[in-house]
Structures are given as C-alpha cells and as structure tokens.
Design an enzyme around this catalytic site. Structure first.
Site, PDB file in Angstrom:
ATOM      1  N   HIS A  75       9.775  -3.060  -6.221  1.00 58.06           N
ATOM      2  CA  HIS A  75       9.306  -2.710  -7.580  1.00 58.06           C
ATOM      3  C   HIS A  75      10.429  -2.022  -8.358  1.00 58.06           C
ATOM      4  CE1 HIS A  75       5.206  -3.351  -6.044  1.00 58.06           C
ATOM      5  NE2 HIS A  75       5.457  -2.505  -5.076  1.00 58.06           N
TER       6      HIS A  75
ATOM      7  N   SER B 102       6.120  -5.330  -0.816  1.00 53.62           N
ATOM      8  CA  SER B 102       6.076  -3.911  -1.201  1.00 53.62           C
ATOM      9  C   SER B 102       6.302  -2.994   0.015  1.00 53.62           C
ATOM     10  CB  SER B 102       4.748  -3.655  -1.905  1.00 53.62           C
ATOM     11  OG  SER B 102       4.740  -2.411  -2.525  1.00 53.62           O
ATOM     12  N   ALA B 103       5.322  -2.233   0.455  1.00 50.78           N
ATOM     13  CA  ALA B 103       5.505  -1.369   1.625  1.00 50.78           C
ATOM     14  C   ALA B 103       5.944  -2.191   2.844  1.00 50.78           C
ATOM     15  CB  ALA B 103       4.221  -0.613   1.937  1.00 50.78           C
TER      16      ALA B 103
ATOM     17  N   GLU C 101      10.231  -6.924  -9.707  1.00 50.69           N
ATOM     18  CA  GLU C 101       8.968  -7.643  -9.521  1.00 50.69           C
ATOM     19  C   GLU C 101       9.202  -9.153  -9.609  1.00 50.69           C
ATOM     20  OE1 GLU C 101       7.266  -5.256  -8.468  1.00 50.69           O
ATOM     21  OE2 GLU C 101       5.727  -4.691  -9.940  1.00 50.69           O
TER      22      GLU C 101
ATOM     23  N   GLY D  79       0.871  -1.171   0.000  1.00 52.46           N
ATOM     24  CA  GLY D  79       0.000   0.000   0.000  1.00 52.46           C
ATOM     25  C   GLY D  79       0.901   1.212   0.000  1.00 52.46           C
TER      26      GLY D  79
END
Lengths: 235, 235
Positions: free
Chosen positions: B159, B122-123, B194, B90
């Site tokens: 990413h 991710s986050a 990714e 997020g």
C-alpha cells in the site's frame, strides 16, 4: 502528586515548535528552571544534539534551560535528579527500545510518582499509556516489550485522524485500527487530535485544547468528549 | 523452484476481492486444484470462517477450491501437504504472532523452497520480506520477533503511498518513515503501490501491474522502477 502533560503533537501546522503549548507550559513547569530532555525518539537523520537545540530554543521563550539526557553519563541518575522531564516525538519503537536499553522505564515512573512534572509529545505521549500498541509509527526496531510507562490507565493514540470522506486508499482508517486493537486488548484508548492534550494532576485527567477527543472503550461504541471533560473514569 | 506472488493489496478501489489479479492467478496456480488459505491476519470482527468464504468465492471464479488452515488439526502438516498457499491481509502483527504460535515460519519457508506456489496480499506480502519492520499496521499484539519468512532478500512496504501535496497533517510521510528505517537497518525496501505485485520465479523477481514501484536502498536516494523491471539485484 503526579503532574503530566500528554500532548498529541509538538507542532501545529503553520506554527513553531511547541508554540501552541508554551503559555500552558510556563505554568506547568513553574517550579522548574531546567528541563531534562529525552531525545531518544529522534526523528530522521538529526543528531540528539540538534534535536535538543530545537527544544532549547523553544523553552528559552519561557525562560527554561534544557539539557539533553544523552549528555549525562548516568541517565538513570539524571532522571532521578531532574526538576522536570520532557520526552519528545519521533518513532515510538525507537524511543521504547532506548528507554529499556537505558533502564529508564522504572526511573521515569518513579520520578513522575514523586511529583517530577512530565511532558510528552507524540511518541513521548504514546509511552504514557499502558502499552505502545496504539502508536501510528513504523516498527523500525524491535523493542524488548510493548509495555510502556503506564502513567495513565489507558492507551494513547496521538495525531488522531478522522476518516477522509473521499479517500480511495484501501488502508484501514484510524478508527478501524483501534477497533481491531479491541479484538485483542481490553483497555481504553484516547484518540487525541492535533492540538489537544491531557492535563494530569494527581487523580484528575482533563482534556485540554480546542478539539474534542475520541474515546474507544472495549465493547462500547466510540464517543466524543469535549475539552475540559474529566477522564479519570477510564480504565 | 520457488514461485511467489507478493501483492500490495487484495482489493482495488471499486473492484471485487482479488478481481484485478484473477487472470494472473489462474496461470500462477495452474498446477493446483486446492489452495490452503491462512486467514490469521484477519481484519476486524469477522471470523476465520467468514474470511475464508470471501476467498472461496473469489477463487471459485477460476475453478480453485480453498480450505482454511484453521480447519486443519495440524497446521504444520497442512502447509507441508498444500498444493498452494495464500496468506491474506489484515494486521501484520497478528499474522506474524499466529505464524510463530503455530510453528509455521519454518513450515512455510520449507514449502516455498520446495516449489509450493505462495500468494500473499498486504500483510501476507509483508511477511515475505526479511522482517515486518516496514508494515503500515498498528502493533496491536506483540509478536515474539519481527523476523519474517525472508522469501526475498529485502523488505516490503505494501500500500505504498506518495506524499499528499496539500496535507496539513504533521505525521511522517511513508517515504520519511522508510528513510528512518534506514537509520537502524540496511536492507532494501520495495514500496509497492496499490495494484502492483512482485512475481518471483526461481531467482527472477519482476515488478508487475501498471504502476512503478519505489525502491529504497541504504545510503542511496530512493528511485522508481517501471513494470517488468527485474529486481533480483536488490539485497
């Protein structure tokens, strides 16, 4: 009366530094011979001196001389005495941090309030908004606050990018990011595409350049505005 | 002994949520029946409940149940008692802010130190680094610090994106941004493409997935490392 130019970028693809803006700037800065340049956002490994030289070369074309604020022993006084101010691009977090460190937030606000013309590009435009919360930059330093100069009653997203239709990259689009901003904040955001700028003169805020801008208001669908639209309803 | 999975992303293009990781995760979480999910970074307008449901559906495929930390009256205790922890993606600023607000920085560090397996995407991977200064996210909230969980002695850029060769966009490439980070910081940064993840087991830190990762060390040219490379020299 405040006179502000808030430009998305300094440089269009295939064109020289500030080149697309120079005709406009020769009018905007008509009462100034010398411009105080604030290179604090400086990108990459170049020095404040080297960055200032690039700016000097560009402004020489419209017969303006440029001094770098880093050459002044008292930056607050330099801002107060400036005939005109230009804050260049780079990293918005670095720029904001340096402005706070040098007690320049109040100083620049005061100068602009009393009519000193202000030009910002990219990071220098981001800080014209209420906060820097719509910067695209990497947060490589931690500034004491995200609150910015608040020269206009909304935020700026420079280098506004439309979604790439065929992208397989799973990162958020710019529009999604700004919508997420509105889960936590209520002020409008102006997405300025490359080559667009806001011309602020007193209470008038007009979009300039050839492209429309994308406006994001809290609890409203985003919408486009055409060049020369008056934006002083945003708050 | 710490057991950490630091994944670039939750979702590969054209594949379901966590799908590419599930085989690996069924081994990684072999000693846990229930996973504590931390949805604080939640993207967009979805609720913590809706986000948790997505995670529940994915983990049901490997017979794990999932509870959302927002359902626990005492989040610190929930972390201390968790069999396993998953922090989803997020916005990294929102996530970091919520972790500080709920006093969870120490709590998660302690749990990981005592062997509770931790998965981040991710986050949730960004915060495994020393700081969140290499996030790609928009700074839509101001966290009390950029210091993160420091589960590994470097920073993560999830990413990770290679420069687009034909781009006319004048924004900085990811590589340029990370190089600028090293004008102000000295710790290494691991750019995870990714589909890549770091598998941390005690002192071992191995790159997993099919792609190489890009490593940025202070005062060194960036370099690529192949899958299965040991990265515990980085600090």
């Amino acid at each position: 009366m405040q006179q502000i130019t808030i430009a998305s970028t300094s440089t269009l693809h295939g064109s020289g530094y500030l080149e697309y803006l120079l005709d406009y700037l020769s009018v905007f800065f008509k009462n100034a011979d010398t411009i105080l340049f604030i290179p604090y956002a400086r990108p990459g490994g170049i020095s404040h001196d080297a960055y200032t030289e690039t700016v000097q070369k560009a402004f020489a074309k419209i017969d303006k001389s440029v001094t770098g604020i880093h050459k002044h022993s008292n930056p607050v006084e330099a801002v107060a005495q400036a005939e005109a101010i230009f804050v260049g691009g780079g990293n918005t977090f670095v720029l904001t941090n340096q402005l706070y460190k040098n007690n320049l937030i109040d100083a620049v606000q005061q100068a602009v309030k009393t009519g000193t013309p202000y030009l910002g590009t990219s990071a220098g435009s981001n800080i014209c908004g209420l906060t820097i919360k719509n910067t695209n930059d990497m947060p490589i330093v931690y500034p004491p606050s995200f609150n910015a100069l608040a020269l206009v009653p909304f935020n700026i997203n420079p280098h506004y990018l439309d979604p790439l239709p065929d992208s397989k990259h799973m990162g958020e689009t710019r529009e999604t990011r700004i919508k997420e901003f509105h889960n936590f904040n209520t002020n409008p955001v102006v997405g300025l595409r490359e080559g667009s700028w806001l011309a602020v003169s007193g209470k008038s805020i007009k979009l300039k350049g050839e492209l429309p801008a994308r406006i994001f208001e809290y609890n409203k669908a985003p919408y486009e505005v055409a060049p020369d639209t008056q934006l002083n309803h945003l708050k």
